[in-house]
Write an enzyme that holds these catalytic residues in place. Sequence first.
Site, PDB file in Angstrom:
ATOM      1  N   SER A 200       0.936  -1.209   0.029  1.00 35.45           N
ATOM      2  CA  SER A 200       0.032   0.016  -0.003  1.00 35.45           C
ATOM      3  C   SER A 200       0.985   1.291  -0.039  1.00 35.45           C
ATOM      4  O   SER A 200       2.088   1.338   0.170  1.00 35.45           O
ATOM      5  CB  SER A 200      -1.000   0.057   1.259  1.00 35.45           C
ATOM      6  OG  SER A 200      -0.193   0.127   2.330  1.00 35.45           O
ATOM      7  N   LYS A 201       0.125   2.291   0.118  1.00 39.60           N
ATOM      8  CA  LYS A 201       0.858   3.767  -0.003  1.00 39.60           C
ATOM      9  C   LYS A 201       1.912   3.802   0.992  1.00 39.60           C
ATOM     10  O   LYS A 201       2.991   4.388   0.744  1.00 39.60           O
ATOM     11  CB  LYS A 201      -0.349   4.711  -0.013  1.00 39.60           C
ATOM     12  CG  LYS A 201       0.376   6.006   0.142  1.00 39.60           C
ATOM     13  CD  LYS A 201      -0.101   6.854  -1.341  1.00 39.60           C
ATOM     14  CE  LYS A 201       0.722   7.903  -1.402  1.00 39.60           C
ATOM     15  NZ  LYS A 201       0.796   8.503  -2.923  1.00 39.60           N
ATOM     16  N   ARG A 202       1.772   3.290   2.202  1.00 46.39           N
ATOM     17  CA  ARG A 202       2.627   3.669   3.269  1.00 46.39           C
ATOM     18  C   ARG A 202       3.922   2.576   3.304  1.00 46.39           C
ATOM     19  O   ARG A 202       5.126   2.978   3.786  1.00 46.39           O
ATOM     20  CB  ARG A 202       1.793   3.196   4.615  1.00 46.39           C
ATOM     21  CG  ARG A 202       1.767   1.768   4.957  1.00 46.39           C
ATOM     22  CD  ARG A 202       0.820   1.780   6.298  1.00 46.39           C
ATOM     23  NE  ARG A 202      -0.006   0.301   6.005  1.00 46.39           N
ATOM     24  CZ  ARG A 202       0.536  -0.702   6.588  1.00 46.39           C
ATOM     25  NH1 ARG A 202       1.892  -0.966   7.273  1.00 46.39           N
ATOM     26  NH2 ARG A 202      -0.060  -1.759   6.253  1.00 46.39           N
TER      27      ARG A 202
END
Length: 426
Positions: A200-202
Site C-alpha cells: 500500500s501507499k505506506r
Amino acid sequence: MVTVRFAPSPTGYLHLGSARTALFNWLYARHAKGRFLLRIEDTDKVRSDKKYLDEILEDLAWLGLDWDAPPIFQSERFGLYRKKAEELLAKGAAYRDGDALIFKIVPGRAIDVEDMIHGRISFQTDNIKDQVLIKSDGSPAYNFSCVVDDAAQEISHILRGDDHISNTPKQILFYEALGLALPRFGHMPLIMGADGAKLSKRHGGVSVQEYKSEGFLPDALANYLFLLGWTPPTETEVQHLEEAAKLFEISAMNDVQAKFDLQKLKWINGEYIMKKSAAELLPPIKDQLASEGWGAGMSDDDLSRLIDMYKIRIKTFREFTELTESFFKDDFAVEEEAKKKYLDRPESRDLLRELAGRLETLDDFKQEKIEAVCRSLAQARGLKAADLIHPSRLAVTGKTRGAGLFELMELLGREKVIRRLRLAGP
Ligand code: GLU
C-alpha cells in the site's frame, strides 16, 4: 512458438504488481525468442478510462518493455464472445438465465494443473458454481473472454498473479468445452509490504507513477521488480533487462511471497544513478526540477557539474532536489538541529563574516583558491578545518551533507556565497 501476454484492465494506474507481471512475461518471451502481446481488458465500460490506458502503455514503455503487435481491445470483441458462448449453448454445455448465458459445471471431477511455479495444484468441480459466460447486459465475464482471447491470440503460457489461481480451473473447463488446446499456467506469488501486509501507499507507493515522480530510474525499477520473484544466477543482482532476459528461467522463480523493500530499491537506484554520466542524467533531473518548479535558470553546463558532484550521494532524483535546493533558491530550508549547533552562536557569526571578507578579495573564485582561504583562516584562528567547514556548508546550502564545500562554493558563485555567509548566524 512461446507466446505470452499481459492483459491489464484500464480501470486504474499501473501497479507495481501488474508491472512485475508484465515484466516476467516480457522476460520469458524475450528469453524464448517468442512473442509478448498485450490485451486490454476493457469490458467494464464504466470503469475503463482512456487516461488509464495511455498511462499503462506509457509506463510499460518507460520500464523498457516492448510488445510485438498492437494491443487488442476486449470492448471491440463482444460479438466473438457471444458467438463462442452460443456454441456452448448449442452443445448443451451452457444455458440461458434471462439475458445471461451460464456455463454448467459438472460436479465430481478433479482438475489438476501443473503450475510452472507452484507445481501441481488440484481442484474439485464440486467446489465450483455454474459460471456466467455472458452477463445480462451483454458483456462477457472475465474468465470467459480471457479464454476466448487467449486462444485467439495463441497464448502458449499464461503467467499471472496468484490472485488468479482460483480462476484457472474454470478457464480450463472452458478450454475443454470449446475444444481448445490448453496453455501452460504459472502463478506468481504476490508482492507484500515488508510487514507482510498487502502493498500500500505506506510502503512507499503502489503505482509505477509514484516511483517515477520520486525520481527512480526505469532500468533500476525494472531491475528491482524482477528481483521480486527471481534471482539472476550471477554474482550481482544489478542486471539490466537485456541481460536478465538472456538468463531468465521460469523454473527458477520463487514460489513464496515477495517482500517489497524500499531501501533495497533505493540502493539499486543509487547504483544505476552512480554509473550514469551527467549527460544521461541531465534530462530526467531536469524533469524532476521542473516538477518542483525550479531549475530553469541554470545552464546545462552548470547543472551537469552539479550532477557530477551529487550523483554518488543520491538514491533518487527527489533526493537530488532536496540536497541541491540551495543552488536554485535563496529561501532554501536549513536543517534545524544543525543550525542550533553550528550557526546560532556569536562566534560562528564572526567567523563566517570574516570568511566572507577574505573570500571577497579573491580575484579568481576557484575551488583551490577558496580552499586556501578557508584553511589559512582556520589556522589563524587556531581552529580545525572542520570547525570552519561545517558552519560554512550549513550557511551556504542549509545542509550538513553534500558535495565538497570548496567545489560547491565555486559553483554557487562568489556573490551568493558571500551574501549567505554574511546573513548566517544569530
Ligand atoms: N485483467 C486481468 C487482471 O488485470 C488479467 C488477468 C489474467 O492475466 O488473466 O488481473
